[in-house]
Write an enzyme that holds these catalytic residues in place. Structure first.
Site, PDB file in Angstrom:
ATOM      1  N   ASP A 111      -6.743   3.391  10.764  1.00  0.00           N
ATOM      2  CA  ASP A 111      -6.435   2.877   9.376  1.00  0.00           C
ATOM      3  C   ASP A 111      -7.723   3.300   8.538  1.00  0.00           C
ATOM      4  O   ASP A 111      -8.736   2.552   8.886  1.00  0.00           O
ATOM      5  CB  ASP A 111      -6.219   1.444   9.289  1.00  0.00           C
ATOM      6  CG  ASP A 111      -5.173   1.140   8.752  1.00  0.00           C
ATOM      7  OD1 ASP A 111      -4.790   1.567   7.551  1.00  0.00           O
ATOM      8  OD2 ASP A 111      -4.186   0.073   8.969  1.00  0.00           O
ATOM      9  N   ARG A 114       0.828  -1.209  -0.096  1.00  0.00           N
ATOM     10  CA  ARG A 114       0.004   0.104  -0.006  1.00  0.00           C
ATOM     11  C   ARG A 114       1.073   1.203  -0.161  1.00  0.00           C
ATOM     12  O   ARG A 114       0.429   2.243  -0.666  1.00  0.00           O
ATOM     13  CB  ARG A 114      -0.921   0.023   1.178  1.00  0.00           C
ATOM     14  CG  ARG A 114      -1.767   1.154   1.277  1.00  0.00           C
ATOM     15  CD  ARG A 114      -2.921   1.194   2.452  1.00  0.00           C
ATOM     16  NE  ARG A 114      -3.566  -0.079   2.278  1.00  0.00           N
ATOM     17  CZ  ARG A 114      -4.037  -0.780   3.636  1.00  0.00           C
ATOM     18  NH1 ARG A 114      -3.704  -0.165   4.667  1.00  0.00           N
ATOM     19  NH2 ARG A 114      -4.687  -1.831   3.728  1.00  0.00           N
ATOM     20  N   TYR A 115       1.900   1.042   0.582  1.00  0.00           N
ATOM     21  CA  TYR A 115       2.774   2.451   0.530  1.00  0.00           C
ATOM     22  C   TYR A 115       4.183   2.002  -0.057  1.00  0.00           C
ATOM     23  O   TYR A 115       4.590   0.902  -0.227  1.00  0.00           O
ATOM     24  CB  TYR A 115       3.236   2.391   2.239  1.00  0.00           C
ATOM     25  CG  TYR A 115       2.078   2.674   3.032  1.00  0.00           C
ATOM     26  CD1 TYR A 115       1.467   3.829   2.989  1.00  0.00           C
ATOM     27  CD2 TYR A 115       1.815   1.799   4.139  1.00  0.00           C
ATOM     28  CE1 TYR A 115       0.326   3.980   3.874  1.00  0.00           C
ATOM     29  CE2 TYR A 115       0.886   1.816   4.855  1.00  0.00           C
ATOM     30  CZ  TYR A 115       0.033   2.996   4.715  1.00  0.00           C
ATOM     31  OH  TYR A 115      -0.972   3.063   5.463  1.00  0.00           O
ATOM     32  N   ASP A 131     -10.471  -1.049  13.726  1.00  0.00           N
ATOM     33  CA  ASP A 131     -11.007  -0.984  12.402  1.00  0.00           C
ATOM     34  C   ASP A 131     -12.540  -1.339  12.361  1.00  0.00           C
ATOM     35  O   ASP A 131     -13.055  -1.758  13.087  1.00  0.00           O
ATOM     36  CB  ASP A 131     -10.133  -1.910  11.774  1.00  0.00           C
ATOM     37  CG  ASP A 131      -8.760  -1.633  11.577  1.00  0.00           C
ATOM     38  OD1 ASP A 131      -8.287  -0.532  11.112  1.00  0.00           O
ATOM     39  OD2 ASP A 131      -7.725  -2.356  11.929  1.00  0.00           O
ATOM     40  N   CYS A 163      -3.113 -18.094  14.599  1.00  0.00           N
ATOM     41  CA  CYS A 163      -2.409 -17.158  15.941  1.00  0.00           C
ATOM     42  C   CYS A 163      -2.589 -18.350  16.967  1.00  0.00           C
ATOM     43  O   CYS A 163      -3.613 -19.000  17.162  1.00  0.00           O
ATOM     44  CB  CYS A 163      -3.074 -15.924  16.229  1.00  0.00           C
ATOM     45  SG  CYS A 163      -3.127 -14.667  14.993  1.00  0.00           S
ATOM     46  N   LYS A 179      -2.722   4.679   6.774  1.00  0.00           N
ATOM     47  CA  LYS A 179      -2.730   4.959   8.280  1.00  0.00           C
ATOM     48  C   LYS A 179      -2.544   6.525   8.605  1.00  0.00           C
ATOM     49  O   LYS A 179      -1.752   7.212   8.122  1.00  0.00           O
ATOM     50  CB  LYS A 179      -1.760   4.305   8.815  1.00  0.00           C
ATOM     51  CG  LYS A 179      -2.014   2.966   9.544  1.00  0.00           C
ATOM     52  CD  LYS A 179      -0.795   2.414  10.314  1.00  0.00           C
ATOM     53  CE  LYS A 179      -0.544   0.977  10.477  1.00  0.00           C
ATOM     54  NZ  LYS A 179      -0.343   0.394   9.194  1.00  0.00           N
ATOM     55  N   CYS A 214      -7.801 -13.344  18.921  1.00  0.00           N
ATOM     56  CA  CYS A 214      -8.256 -12.323  19.452  1.00  0.00           C
ATOM     57  C   CYS A 214      -9.699 -11.801  18.811  1.00  0.00           C
ATOM     58  O   CYS A 214     -10.073 -11.973  17.524  1.00  0.00           O
ATOM     59  CB  CYS A 214      -7.304 -10.907  19.297  1.00  0.00           C
ATOM     60  SG  CYS A 214      -5.814 -11.143  19.851  1.00  0.00           S
ATOM     61  N   ARG A 262       7.390  -0.300   1.601  1.00  0.00           N
ATOM     62  CA  ARG A 262       7.127  -1.284   2.342  1.00  0.00           C
ATOM     63  C   ARG A 262       6.123  -2.076   2.418  1.00  0.00           C
ATOM     64  O   ARG A 262       5.030  -1.525   1.669  1.00  0.00           O
ATOM     65  CB  ARG A 262       7.219  -0.817   3.987  1.00  0.00           C
ATOM     66  CG  ARG A 262       6.262   0.055   4.233  1.00  0.00           C
ATOM     67  CD  ARG A 262       6.532   1.134   5.325  1.00  0.00           C
ATOM     68  NE  ARG A 262       5.601   2.031   6.027  1.00  0.00           N
ATOM     69  CZ  ARG A 262       5.329   3.346   5.377  1.00  0.00           C
ATOM     70  NH1 ARG A 262       5.939   3.599   4.291  1.00  0.00           N
ATOM     71  NH2 ARG A 262       4.457   4.026   5.921  1.00  0.00           N
ATOM     72  N   ARG A 289      -8.521  -9.251  11.133  1.00  0.00           N
ATOM     73  CA  ARG A 289      -8.652 -10.155   9.937  1.00  0.00           C
ATOM     74  C   ARG A 289      -9.275 -11.432  10.480  1.00  0.00           C
ATOM     75  O   ARG A 289      -9.107 -12.618  10.198  1.00  0.00           O
ATOM     76  CB  ARG A 289      -7.170 -10.602   9.790  1.00  0.00           C
ATOM     77  CG  ARG A 289      -6.436  -9.337   9.151  1.00  0.00           C
ATOM     78  CD  ARG A 289      -5.111  -9.988   8.268  1.00  0.00           C
ATOM     79  NE  ARG A 289      -4.542  -8.840   7.692  1.00  0.00           N
ATOM     80  CZ  ARG A 289      -3.425  -8.192   8.431  1.00  0.00           C
ATOM     81  NH1 ARG A 289      -2.853  -8.869   9.316  1.00  0.00           N
ATOM     82  NH2 ARG A 289      -2.906  -6.960   7.881  1.00  0.00           N
ATOM     83  N   CYS A 338     -10.100  -9.188  16.214  1.00  0.00           N
ATOM     84  CA  CYS A 338      -9.011  -9.265  15.463  1.00  0.00           C
ATOM     85  C   CYS A 338      -9.508  -8.415  13.892  1.00  0.00           C
ATOM     86  O   CYS A 338     -10.637  -8.728  13.508  1.00  0.00           O
ATOM     87  CB  CYS A 338      -8.641 -10.491  15.055  1.00  0.00           C
ATOM     88  SG  CYS A 338      -7.150 -10.684  13.506  1.00  0.00           S
TER      89      CYS A 338
HETATM   90  C1  LIG Z   1       0.676  -0.465   8.967  1.00  0.00           C
HETATM   91  C2  LIG Z   1       1.210  -1.022   7.705  1.00  0.00           C
HETATM   92  C3  LIG Z   1       2.430  -0.903   7.285  1.00  0.00           C
HETATM   93  C4  LIG Z   1       3.552  -0.230   8.111  1.00  0.00           C
HETATM   94  O1  LIG Z   1       3.279   0.777   8.475  1.00  0.00           O
HETATM   95  P1  LIG Z   1       4.515   1.590   9.581  1.00  0.00           P
HETATM   96  O2  LIG Z   1       3.889   2.937   9.740  1.00  0.00           O
HETATM   97  O3  LIG Z   1       5.627   1.881   8.481  1.00  0.00           O
HETATM   98  O4  LIG Z   1       4.815   0.959  10.542  1.00  0.00           O
HETATM   99  C5  LIG Z   1       2.527  -1.261   5.915  1.00  0.00           C
HETATM  100  N1  LIG Z   1       1.865  -1.632   5.193  1.00  0.00           N
HETATM  101  C6  LIG Z   1       0.435  -1.599   5.740  1.00  0.00           C
HETATM  102  C7  LIG Z   1      -0.698  -2.286   4.529  1.00  0.00           C
HETATM  103  C8  LIG Z   1       0.048  -1.344   6.687  1.00  0.00           C
HETATM  104  O5  LIG Z   1      -1.030  -1.566   7.314  1.00  0.00           O
HETATM  105  S1  SF4 Z   2      -5.152  -9.248  16.310  1.00  0.00           S
HETATM  106 FE1  SF4 Z   2      -5.465 -11.009  15.187  1.00  0.00          FE
HETATM  107  S2  SF4 Z   2      -3.714 -11.269  13.820  1.00  0.00           S
HETATM  108 FE2  SF4 Z   2      -3.219 -10.210  15.940  1.00  0.00          FE
HETATM  109  S3  SF4 Z   2      -2.635 -11.863  17.354  1.00  0.00           S
HETATM  110 FE3  SF4 Z   2      -4.931 -11.364  17.622  1.00  0.00          FE
HETATM  111  S4  SF4 Z   2      -5.788 -12.938  16.091  1.00  0.00           S
HETATM  112 FE4  SF4 Z   2      -3.932 -12.746  15.587  1.00  0.00          FE
END
Ligand SMILES: *Cc1c(COP(=O)(O)O)cnc(C)c1O
Ligand code: SF4
Length: 348
Positions: free
Chosen positions: A308, A90-91, A271, A103, A315, A107, A94, A112, A110
């Site tokens: 986010d 997305r960025y 989220d 996991c 973010k 959680c 990175r 996801r 979560c």
């Molecule tokens: C959070 C996130 C990152 C990392 O973000 P930083 O601000 O560099 O820690 C990279 N890619 C995605 C898709 C993210 O959600």
């Molecule tokens: S928030 Fe989601 S991905 Fe993170 S440890 Fe918990 S269950 Fe796993």
């Protein structure tokens, strides 16, 4: 089997096991775990002091997960930001590589949570290789974040395979691992794991503590082992209703992190994910918590409060200059200067 693997295998995943320890009616929870599975490590379960406490609320299913909250299951459009399965780009510089789809403890809040219930979907190693090939042919990527799910649920050997391949890509400068193992399965942080990880520096770990009750000697030892191997450990907390949405609790958590040399990094606003509405607080409450910390404790203890934005808009640090509240509407400015309306829906 290593000790942590035995411990993971002994995790509770059925309501019968839960009812064996707590006086609750399992009936209403059955459909919840059919949709979103439960897994709690024996260690994390042992931290529960009473029904409904912060450890319980994070890990035990709740019927409110099934209430129709008309929120999407992939609000950040992660699927669309994926050049290959498992990879989120997305960025510019990175990427997030979703290496694992499971996991130690699931959680309940979560982001996801829908994805984690389907471990089958992301099983083969081919998709990791495809993601690594993409990283290799994209020289702008200098930072690879291993996430999931929890990458540390892999065996040392499998994890090392991935790290070795990443380290062969010369433009990748740093590797980060996002893991909740220090909190929910501290046994996982073995000396052997740390000896392996330190071969792949510069490597950073971000973990995920949400409440002072999670700060135990076992967790402290796990973090110390990582840090003593030269791995800076940061922490991402999720702002959770009736768990840590209180200035005193949050400040205590952040200060406790510093005592074990873990640096608070992000405080995530929840989220907008289906099945998690009962965990949501308002941005206003989050700002109140930040205001109660800034100036009142070490600057080192203060995380960035971030949100986010839906649809992969990025973010955003929630700072007064990025936020505009206009009556009932909330607007945020992202890194591209776009002003986006945010549906600030808190749970009841
Ligand atoms: C959070 C996130 C990152 C990392 O973000 P930083 O601000 O560099 O820690 C990279 N890619 C995605 C898709 C993210 O959600
Ligand atoms: S928030 Fe989601 S991905 Fe993170 S440890 Fe918990 S269950 Fe796993």
């Amino acid at each position: 089997m290593e000790r942590w693997q035995k411990s993971l295998a002994a995790s509770i995943t059925s309501l019968e096991e839960l009812v064996g320890q707590f006086q609750i009616d399992p009936g209403p929870l059955k459909p919840v775990i059919d949709r979103y599975p439960m897994r709690i490590t024996p260690y994390y379960l042992s931290l529960i002091r009473e029904i409904g406490d912060p450890i319980w609320r994070q890990s035990v299913p709740d019927t409110r997960e099934l209430e129709d909250d008309s929120l999407p299951s992939d609000p950040l459009n992660e699927v669309e930001s994926s050049p290959t399965p498992r990879l989120i780009h997305r960025y510019p510089d990175r990427v997030v590589l979703l290496v694992s789809s499971t996991c130690a403890t699931f959680c309940r809040f979560c982001m996801r949570k829908s994805w984690l219930r389907n471990p089958e979907g992301f099983k083969t190693d081919d998709s990791i290789d495809a993601a690594l090939e993409y990283i290799e042919r994209t020289p702008a990527i200098r930072d690879v974040i291993l996430s999931g799910g929890d990458p540390l649920l892999f065996s040392d050997e499998l994890l090392e395979n991935i790290l070795r391949k990443i380290r062969k890509i010369s433009h990748v400068e740093i590797v980060r691992i996002g893991t909740r193992a220090p909190v929910t399965l501290p046994d996982r942080i073995t000396h052997r794991l740390c000896r392996m990880l330190k071969l792949y520096h510069p490597l950073y770990v971000n973990t995920h503590f949400n409440h002072p009750l999670e700060m135990t000697p076992q967790c402290a030892r796990a973090c110390t082992r990582l840090i003593d191997s030269g791995i800076p450990v940061g922490n991402q907390t999720v702002l959770l209703k009736d768990i840590n949405d209180d200035p005193a609790v949050m400040k205590q958590l952040m200060q406790m992190l510093l005592t074990i040399r873990v640096r608070p990094y992000y405080l995530h606003h929840m989220d907008l994910v289906q099945g998690t509405r009962h965990f949501r607080t308002s941005v206003e409450q989050g700002l109140k918590i930040m205001a109660a910390m800034r100036g009142f404790t070490s600057g080192l203890a203060i995380p960035y409060y971030v949100i986010d934005l839906p649809e992969g808009k990025g973010k955003v640090p929630i700072l007064p200059e990025n936020v505009k509240i206009d009556g009932q509407r909330l607007y945020l400015r992202n890194h591209l200067g776009e002003i986006i309306e945010y549906p600030d829906v808190a749970g009841e």
